[in-house]
Design a protein around this motif. Sequence first.
Motif, PDB file in Angstrom:
ATOM      1  N   ALA A 144      39.282  55.947  90.804  1.00  0.00           N
ATOM      2  CA  ALA A 144      40.120  54.921  90.164  1.00  0.00           C
ATOM      3  C   ALA A 144      39.391  54.304  88.968  1.00  0.00           C
ATOM      4  O   ALA A 144      39.999  54.065  87.910  1.00  0.00           O
ATOM      5  CB  ALA A 144      40.498  53.846  91.179  1.00  0.00           C
ATOM      6  N   ARG A 145      38.095  54.046  89.107  1.00  0.00           N
ATOM      7  CA  ARG A 145      37.325  53.479  87.990  1.00  0.00           C
ATOM      8  C   ARG A 145      37.232  54.468  86.833  1.00  0.00           C
ATOM      9  O   ARG A 145      37.315  54.077  85.664  1.00  0.00           O
ATOM     10  CB  ARG A 145      35.934  53.063  88.461  1.00  0.00           C
ATOM     11  N   LEU A 146      37.077  55.746  87.149  1.00  0.00           N
ATOM     12  CA  LEU A 146      37.021  56.759  86.095  1.00  0.00           C
ATOM     13  C   LEU A 146      38.365  56.888  85.382  1.00  0.00           C
ATOM     14  O   LEU A 146      38.417  57.051  84.162  1.00  0.00           O
ATOM     15  CB  LEU A 146      36.595  58.111  86.683  1.00  0.00           C
ATOM     16  N   ASP A 147      39.454  56.789  86.130  1.00  0.00           N
ATOM     17  CA  ASP A 147      40.789  56.842  85.515  1.00  0.00           C
ATOM     18  C   ASP A 147      40.990  55.654  84.573  1.00  0.00           C
ATOM     19  O   ASP A 147      41.508  55.804  83.461  1.00  0.00           O
ATOM     20  CB  ASP A 147      41.879  56.837  86.589  1.00  0.00           C
ATOM     21  N   ALA A 148      40.578  54.461  85.040  1.00  0.00           N
ATOM     22  CA  ALA A 148      40.710  53.255  84.198  1.00  0.00           C
ATOM     23  C   ALA A 148      39.853  53.388  82.936  1.00  0.00           C
ATOM     24  O   ALA A 148      40.276  53.006  81.841  1.00  0.00           O
ATOM     25  CB  ALA A 148      40.309  52.013  84.992  1.00  0.00           C
ATOM     26  N   LEU A 149      38.672  53.947  83.096  1.00  0.00           N
ATOM     27  CA  LEU A 149      37.778  54.127  81.956  1.00  0.00           C
ATOM     28  C   LEU A 149      38.365  55.126  80.965  1.00  0.00           C
ATOM     29  O   LEU A 149      38.336  54.903  79.738  1.00  0.00           O
ATOM     30  CB  LEU A 149      36.404  54.602  82.451  1.00  0.00           C
ATOM     31  N   TYR A 150      38.935  56.205  81.461  1.00  0.00           N
ATOM     32  CA  TYR A 150      39.565  57.207  80.595  1.00  0.00           C
ATOM     33  C   TYR A 150      40.688  56.568  79.776  1.00  0.00           C
ATOM     34  O   TYR A 150      40.792  56.793  78.560  1.00  0.00           O
ATOM     35  CB  TYR A 150      40.120  58.345  81.447  1.00  0.00           C
TER      36      TYR A 150
END
Length: 199
Positions: free
Chosen positions: A186-192
């Motif tokens: 989820a954090r990687l998706d938000a960062l993307y």
Amino acid sequence: TLGLHDLVMEDAAMGGQMAKLEEYSNYLFIVCPQAKKLGNSIEYGEVGIIVNPKQIVTFRKGAGDGFTSVRERVKSEPQLLKLGSGFVLYTLLDTMVDRYFPIVKFLEREFQALEESVFEPESIQSSDTVTKNLYHLRREVVKFRGVVEPLLEVTIKLFGGRVASVFEGLGDYFRDVHDHLTRIVARLDALYDAIGSAV
């Protein structure tokens, strides 16, 4: 010695596998990715794990830290160690997933620094350089997510009740590892998404 299937032996020798769990008659073969920050880049490796009710064997390829801390942690919890090789597997997976969090933080910090450049009129970097760096960072995020995300399916199998009596009584532990992975993805998706907005 362990009577492993030829395909497991081939995967063990070749490496370069995505995260996966394969079930055989008396053991499981699991591949778990490792990742380590070296300087300003991320290096990747993998750990192969063979687990049966009485044994657990690991082998590492590529980047990644060893498991001395896992041995110490397992020794310090004798009540859980009585659950056998399933508990050792949980400790291994939990340790490897916990090692992903600093990498996520590193990627988030890199983005924050670039984001400040986007909005800083006196930035020493040209807009072309900032944009190029943002695209590079987005590629790193995509690659890291692609390495981590398949492990979600592995952990679901471990607490979903479908796999081996070796894991009896450990479902909540494997669910916890899955929850950590879900947070990381989820954090990687938000960062993307944030990088896309900045671009």
